[in-house]
Motif scaffolding. Structure first.
Motif, PDB file in Angstrom:
ATOM      1  N   GLU A  44     -45.123  59.632  59.925  1.00  0.00           N
ATOM      2  CA  GLU A  44     -45.829  58.765  61.053  1.00  0.00           C
ATOM      3  C   GLU A  44     -45.093  57.317  60.574  1.00  0.00           C
ATOM      4  O   GLU A  44     -44.457  56.609  60.791  1.00  0.00           O
ATOM      5  CB  GLU A  44     -46.931  59.509  61.267  1.00  0.00           C
ATOM      6  CG  GLU A  44     -47.096  60.264  61.642  1.00  0.00           C
ATOM      7  CD  GLU A  44     -46.411  60.377  63.871  1.00  0.00           C
ATOM      8  OE1 GLU A  44     -45.437  59.587  64.255  1.00  0.00           O
ATOM      9  OE2 GLU A  44     -45.428  61.438  63.427  1.00  0.00           O
ATOM     10  N   LYS A 281     -42.083  58.208  71.578  1.00  0.00           N
ATOM     11  CA  LYS A 281     -43.392  57.176  72.168  1.00  0.00           C
ATOM     12  C   LYS A 281     -44.365  56.786  71.155  1.00  0.00           C
ATOM     13  O   LYS A 281     -44.306  57.734  69.922  1.00  0.00           O
ATOM     14  CB  LYS A 281     -44.413  58.046  73.163  1.00  0.00           C
ATOM     15  CG  LYS A 281     -43.847  58.065  74.521  1.00  0.00           C
ATOM     16  CD  LYS A 281     -43.702  57.003  75.106  1.00  0.00           C
ATOM     17  CE  LYS A 281     -42.867  57.717  76.784  1.00  0.00           C
ATOM     18  NZ  LYS A 281     -42.873  55.938  77.097  1.00  0.00           N
ATOM     19  N   MET A 283     -46.845  56.001  67.958  1.00  0.00           N
ATOM     20  CA  MET A 283     -47.935  56.804  67.787  1.00  0.00           C
ATOM     21  C   MET A 283     -49.315  55.343  67.282  1.00  0.00           C
ATOM     22  O   MET A 283     -49.089  54.627  66.762  1.00  0.00           O
ATOM     23  CB  MET A 283     -47.975  57.124  66.101  1.00  0.00           C
ATOM     24  CG  MET A 283     -49.430  57.584  65.178  1.00  0.00           C
ATOM     25  SD  MET A 283     -50.164  58.880  66.650  1.00  0.00           S
ATOM     26  CE  MET A 283     -48.941  60.163  66.051  1.00  0.00           C
ATOM     27  N   THR A 368     -47.435  69.977  66.493  1.00  0.00           N
ATOM     28  CA  THR A 368     -47.195  68.497  67.166  1.00  0.00           C
ATOM     29  C   THR A 368     -45.985  68.136  67.568  1.00  0.00           C
ATOM     30  O   THR A 368     -45.704  66.529  67.886  1.00  0.00           O
ATOM     31  CB  THR A 368     -47.610  67.623  65.670  1.00  0.00           C
ATOM     32  OG1 THR A 368     -46.455  67.911  64.780  1.00  0.00           O
ATOM     33  CG2 THR A 368     -49.146  68.269  65.785  1.00  0.00           C
ATOM     34  N   ARG A 370     -43.308  68.113  65.151  1.00  0.00           N
ATOM     35  CA  ARG A 370     -42.401  67.022  64.815  1.00  0.00           C
ATOM     36  C   ARG A 370     -41.821  67.803  63.326  1.00  0.00           C
ATOM     37  O   ARG A 370     -41.340  69.167  63.805  1.00  0.00           O
ATOM     38  CB  ARG A 370     -43.583  65.886  63.546  1.00  0.00           C
ATOM     39  CG  ARG A 370     -44.761  65.417  64.624  1.00  0.00           C
ATOM     40  CD  ARG A 370     -44.110  64.026  64.327  1.00  0.00           C
ATOM     41  NE  ARG A 370     -45.420  63.080  65.504  1.00  0.00           N
ATOM     42  CZ  ARG A 370     -45.552  63.563  66.458  1.00  0.00           C
ATOM     43  NH1 ARG A 370     -45.411  64.145  67.461  1.00  0.00           N
ATOM     44  NH2 ARG A 370     -46.251  62.196  66.749  1.00  0.00           N
ATOM     45  N   GLU A 679     -49.754  64.978  76.717  1.00  0.00           N
ATOM     46  CA  GLU A 679     -49.420  66.346  75.166  1.00  0.00           C
ATOM     47  C   GLU A 679     -49.855  65.816  74.654  1.00  0.00           C
ATOM     48  O   GLU A 679     -50.036  66.677  73.533  1.00  0.00           O
ATOM     49  CB  GLU A 679     -47.427  66.751  76.077  1.00  0.00           C
ATOM     50  CG  GLU A 679     -46.492  67.178  75.037  1.00  0.00           C
ATOM     51  CD  GLU A 679     -45.268  67.553  75.899  1.00  0.00           C
ATOM     52  OE1 GLU A 679     -45.370  68.580  75.047  1.00  0.00           O
ATOM     53  OE2 GLU A 679     -44.733  66.548  76.413  1.00  0.00           O
ATOM     54  N   SER A 680     -49.907  64.472  74.203  1.00  0.00           N
ATOM     55  CA  SER A 680     -49.534  63.957  72.985  1.00  0.00           C
ATOM     56  C   SER A 680     -51.215  63.788  72.522  1.00  0.00           C
ATOM     57  O   SER A 680     -51.023  64.806  71.621  1.00  0.00           O
ATOM     58  CB  SER A 680     -49.230  62.629  72.625  1.00  0.00           C
ATOM     59  OG  SER A 680     -49.853  61.874  71.351  1.00  0.00           O
ATOM     60  N   GLU A 681     -52.060  64.009  73.139  1.00  0.00           N
ATOM     61  CA  GLU A 681     -53.558  64.184  73.075  1.00  0.00           C
ATOM     62  C   GLU A 681     -53.715  65.331  72.951  1.00  0.00           C
ATOM     63  O   GLU A 681     -54.521  66.161  72.282  1.00  0.00           O
ATOM     64  CB  GLU A 681     -54.394  63.647  73.923  1.00  0.00           C
ATOM     65  CG  GLU A 681     -54.789  62.268  74.391  1.00  0.00           C
ATOM     66  CD  GLU A 681     -53.477  61.436  75.338  1.00  0.00           C
ATOM     67  OE1 GLU A 681     -52.441  61.801  75.386  1.00  0.00           O
ATOM     68  OE2 GLU A 681     -53.546  59.866  74.169  1.00  0.00           O
ATOM     69  N   ARG A 683     -52.263  67.563  71.902  1.00  0.00           N
ATOM     70  CA  ARG A 683     -50.803  68.666  70.574  1.00  0.00           C
ATOM     71  C   ARG A 683     -52.013  68.362  69.302  1.00  0.00           C
ATOM     72  O   ARG A 683     -52.628  68.648  68.524  1.00  0.00           O
ATOM     73  CB  ARG A 683     -50.234  67.994  70.669  1.00  0.00           C
ATOM     74  CG  ARG A 683     -48.827  68.355  71.419  1.00  0.00           C
ATOM     75  CD  ARG A 683     -47.378  67.891  71.321  1.00  0.00           C
ATOM     76  NE  ARG A 683     -46.944  68.799  72.304  1.00  0.00           N
ATOM     77  CZ  ARG A 683     -46.573  69.790  71.754  1.00  0.00           C
ATOM     78  NH1 ARG A 683     -46.333  70.284  71.295  1.00  0.00           N
ATOM     79  NH2 ARG A 683     -45.223  70.530  73.004  1.00  0.00           N
TER      80      ARG A 683
END
Length: 810
Positions: A44, A281, A283, A368, A370, A679-681, A683
């Motif tokens: 990140e 998006k 981080m 994640t 990634r 979705e981010s939260e 994951r």
């Protein structure tokens, strides 16, 4: 001597399989978590670091400020790039990029793609950002209209193994584009993962109309490279002066505009600036601190296990120390020997941790979304960091146990009388157990609170119906009613509405509303959804006063209301009438005010109950719903549930394809679209669950090892008590209560720590749960139950052992 010591060490570790296994397993899990989290954080932090001039590259963000409130956007007005290059000293290069929405690419009539990540660019952007050109002259080619550079993977997707240079494709059924060159696939750690670089289309009507309009942003971002040694802060004043000359001083608007420079390296770490970017998006750095803290806590748990088990076994090695000292071994030699033992265990654990990391990294990447790589571990910096990490962990885990064992005096050691030193180490072990379970209980409480917040996201009533609704893009709003007629014959379709966006969507407009005139200082931001008269029915919106808008013929379809046109008939939500100061929905009816820069007059004909028009991260905003047809480019279709769903979806697609044969059909279930907000939260929460579970496992391993050692140390005491008539239950209570007392103390310490941390985390959401006492009660019961079963198993085993075998050696 070294060889003999090494053989002795291996033999001793082999004989103490349980102790050795607990040491290695605890350290392996702790190190694996640290490595995985370290790779995640490093990934990140590495965003956009690969650009050669990254320290001098900045994105120019536009700021609109009124009454002290700032709104920052990453897009810019069309004249900004040319103005910066012509007027601002200290800027070496300027370039603009325009991320396009998903487009249709047609190679031939039988080969069509939906292509995302198309970036329309100035040629000069190649002098700023590092796009590696593999074929063609990128700078020259992008200065020509209708030229494209494709990434290697995109070229293979479009043309297979054929050379793409000179070939053409049709973009969005309008423009023929020539492939002029090939660029390398961009790294995964970029906020601009472009797959197609497209030269600007200078004839775009919208761009031509607004090319000199400083008050209108058009979705492009402007990047600059500063000259060496230039402080970006010194450029804010001349940029502000340029805005003042071109926009702020030309009107009496109370809102002012200016621009600020944002470092390229910070774009991925500053989500408050429009979320970071259109494609990737940003981080929230709080998550990085959060996971970094977890990695340190998990490593600390593993080290505590090592120290606890090592000090607990110090008594079993007392005679060994006494003999070694009696034949001449010094304290320093003994400390080195025991440190070597610790480093050997850590070395084995490190190799196992690297193997586990390699195996589990694909799972973490999938969880994640990634593309984290282990390559950084094998670079010079990575190997150096790992060596330092190995050394510090070895000293942290091995130094105190080695010092404690090596300080035994030979005469006392041979007599096995160590009450004083044992009491000291016993106090240390108890303190470390409390620390260990305080950390584990804190993570468990946090896990339960996060779970409830995630459940709240998915279960909260958003104020509108979202079940069995699909949304479909309408390429031409003039065919909306024709599409409605074609779907009318499908019995499984319950209702249909056309609008610019569903109730919870990022596609609605944001503008200003004015209670009196355009220059008034009482302006407020308002969201707008252009929707037809069926919108309230399909989404089951609650009418509080007035009526729904029906007379759409009174509303123009032009971008600006002609003089003499009646006011827009609008619905407003409760939040808007409170913002405007009306006491009740009825009082707001037929009130009129202005919206937008052109001052459209609107007439409130109805008030609806508040509903969430965006994610639960954000508060409900003032909202207007009005039926301007020109912007109703999305169909919301309400389906009847049942087994006919696949056939119904196929019929809808067939009707749509008949109207738009040159377009590519796509639809989405509204419920799934809303889920993507979180979705981010979701994951990161999944990742947190894994690490919190491993932390609890490590704590239990340590407690289990200590309980096992305590049971062995008290074998004869247990035998005597059984001979004297003690039952199994009392023996289990005897062996378990000391440990459970420590766990209870840890729980009391963890509750305020967890409450403070999770209350701070919940402040990131406008809609959040309240932290009630039940979550602490449930967490406490779970922690005590886990600890009891961990200790109780060994206690039960010791209590059921034969007293004859326990007392045989006496």
């Amino acid at each position: 001597m070294i060889h003999n010591n090494f053989r002795f060490l291996l033999r001793r570790l082999g004989k103490q399989k349980l102790n050795t296994g607990l040491h290695i397993l605890g350290l392996t899990l702790g190190l694996s978590v640290c490595i995985l989290i370290g790779l995640f954080i490093q990934h990140e932090l590495s965003f956009d670091q690969y650009h050669a001039q990254a320290d001098r590259i900045y994105r120019v963000n536009q700021v609109w400020e009124e009454s002290g409130e700032r709104t920052v956007y990453y897009d810019a007005p069309a004249p900004l790039a040319a103005g910066l290059k012509a007027e601002i000293p200290g800027i070496e290069e300027v370039g603009a990029v325009y991320p396009l929405s998903e487009k249709i690419v047609e190679i031939d009539p039988h080969k069509r793609f939906k292509q995302a990540h198309i970036l329309m660019v100035d040629a000069s952007i190649l002098n700023i950002l590092d796009f590696q050109v593999l074929a063609g002259d990128g700078y020259r080619d992008l200065r020509q209209p209708n030229q494209a550079l494709l990434t290697e993977s995109t070229a293979a997707k479009f043309f297979g193994r054929e050379s793409p240079i000179g070939k053409t494709f049709l973009l969005d059924n309008e423009s023929t584009v020539t492939v002029a060159g090939i660029i390398a696939d961009p790294p995964r750690n970029t906020h601009l993962p472009a797959e197609v670089l497209l030269s600007y289309f200078p004839t775009s009507p919208w761009l031509v109309r607004n090319q000199n309009n400083w008050g209108m942003s058009f979705g492009a971002s402007v990047y600059v490279t500063l000259e060496a040694g230039v402080d970006p802060q010194t450029l804010h004043a001349p940029i502000r002066a340029m805005y003042d000359r071109n926009i702020n001083d030309d009107n009496d608007d109370p809102e002012v505009a200016y621009a600020e420079l944002q470092s390229l390296r910070r774009i991925h770490l500053e989500p408050e600036i429009s979320g970071g970017g259109k494609w990737v998006k940003a981080m929230n750095p709080k998550w990085l601190w959060f996971f970094g803290g977890i990695s340190l806590m998990v490593l600390l748990l593993a080290c505590i296990n090592f120290i606890n088990l090592s000090t607990a076994q110090a008594l079993t090695r007392a005679r060994e120390v006494g003999i070694r000292k009696a034949i001449g071994a010094g304290r320093g030699q003994l400390i080195v020997q025991f440190l070597n033992e610790a480093f050997l265990l850590i070395g084995i654990s490190s190799l196992l941790a690297l193997a586990i990391t390699r195996i589990s990294l694909p799972i973490v990447n999938e969880l994640t979304e990634r593309q984290i790589s282990m390559e950084i571990l094998f670079s010079a910096a990575g190997l150096g960091a790992f060596a330092l990490f190995f050394l510090l962990t070895g000293l942290l885990t091995g130094l105190y146990p080695a010092w404690l064992i090596a300080r035994f005096k030979p005469a006392v050691a041979m007599k096995a009388s160590f009450s004083r030193s044992d009491r000291r180490s016993d106090y240390l072990r108890k303190g470390l157990v409390v620390t260990q379970f305080t950390i584990s209980a804190t993570l468990l409480i946090g896990l339960l609170i996060m779970s409830r917040q995630m459940d709240y996201f998915h279960q909260k009533n958003l104020g509108f119906d979202q079940e069995n609704i699909i949304t479909v893009r309408m390429p031409d709003v003039k065919k909306n009613e024709l599409f409605r007629k074609q779907l009318a014959g499908i019995p499984q379709i319950e209702d249909l509405s056309f609008a610019m966006a569903a109730p919870a969507s990022d596609n609605s407009w944001t503008t200003l509303m004015h209670e009196t005139d355009l220059q008034a200082k009482d302006r407020k931001q308002v969201r707008i959804i252009w929707a037809d008269e069926r919108y309230d029915d399909i989404y089951d919106l609650q009418l509080l006063a007035g009526r729904m808008t029906e007379n759409k013929d009174t509303n123009t379809v032009s971008e600006q209301l002609p003089e003499g046109t009646q006011s827009l008939k609008v619905l407003v939500n409760e939040r808007l009438i409170r913002t405007m100061g009306y006491a009740s929905p009825e009082e707001a009816l037929h009130q009129r005010f202005l919206i937008g820069m052109n001052g459209w007059e609107v007439d409130v004909v109805g008030v609806i109950a508040d509903f969430n028009i965006s994610s639960l991260h954000e508060a409900i905003e003032p909202l207007i719903i009005s039926p301007l047809e020109k912007f109703q480019n999305e169909a919301s279709i309400k389906l009847r549930p049942g087994e006919e769903l696949p056939a119904t979806l196929a019929a809808i697609e067939s009707a749509w394809a008949g109207l738009f044969p040159d377009e590519m059909y796509d639809f989405a279930f509204l419920e799934q679209t809303i889920e993507q907000y979180y979705e981010s939260e979701s994951r990161l929460y999944g990742l947190f669950k894994i690490f919190a579970g491993l932390a609890m496992l490590i704590s239990c391993l340590g407690l289990w090892g200590l309980a096992t050692f305590a049971a062995v140390q008290r074998t004869k005491e247990i035998g005597i008590r059984k001979v004297c008539g003690a039952d199994v239950t009392s023996l289990i209570a005897l062996l378990s209560r000391d440990f459970l007392k420590l766990v209870l103390i840890a729980l009391l310490l963890a509750i305020p720590l967890a409450w403070y941390g999770m209350d701070s985390w919940l402040q990131n959401f406008s809609f959040r749960i309240s932290i009630g006492w039940t979550v602490f009660l449930v967490s406490g019961i779970l922690v005590i139950a886990i600890a009891f079963f961990t200790v109780g198993f060994q206690s039960l085993k010791a209590a059921l052992a034969s007293p004859i075998r326990a007392l045989r050696s006496e």
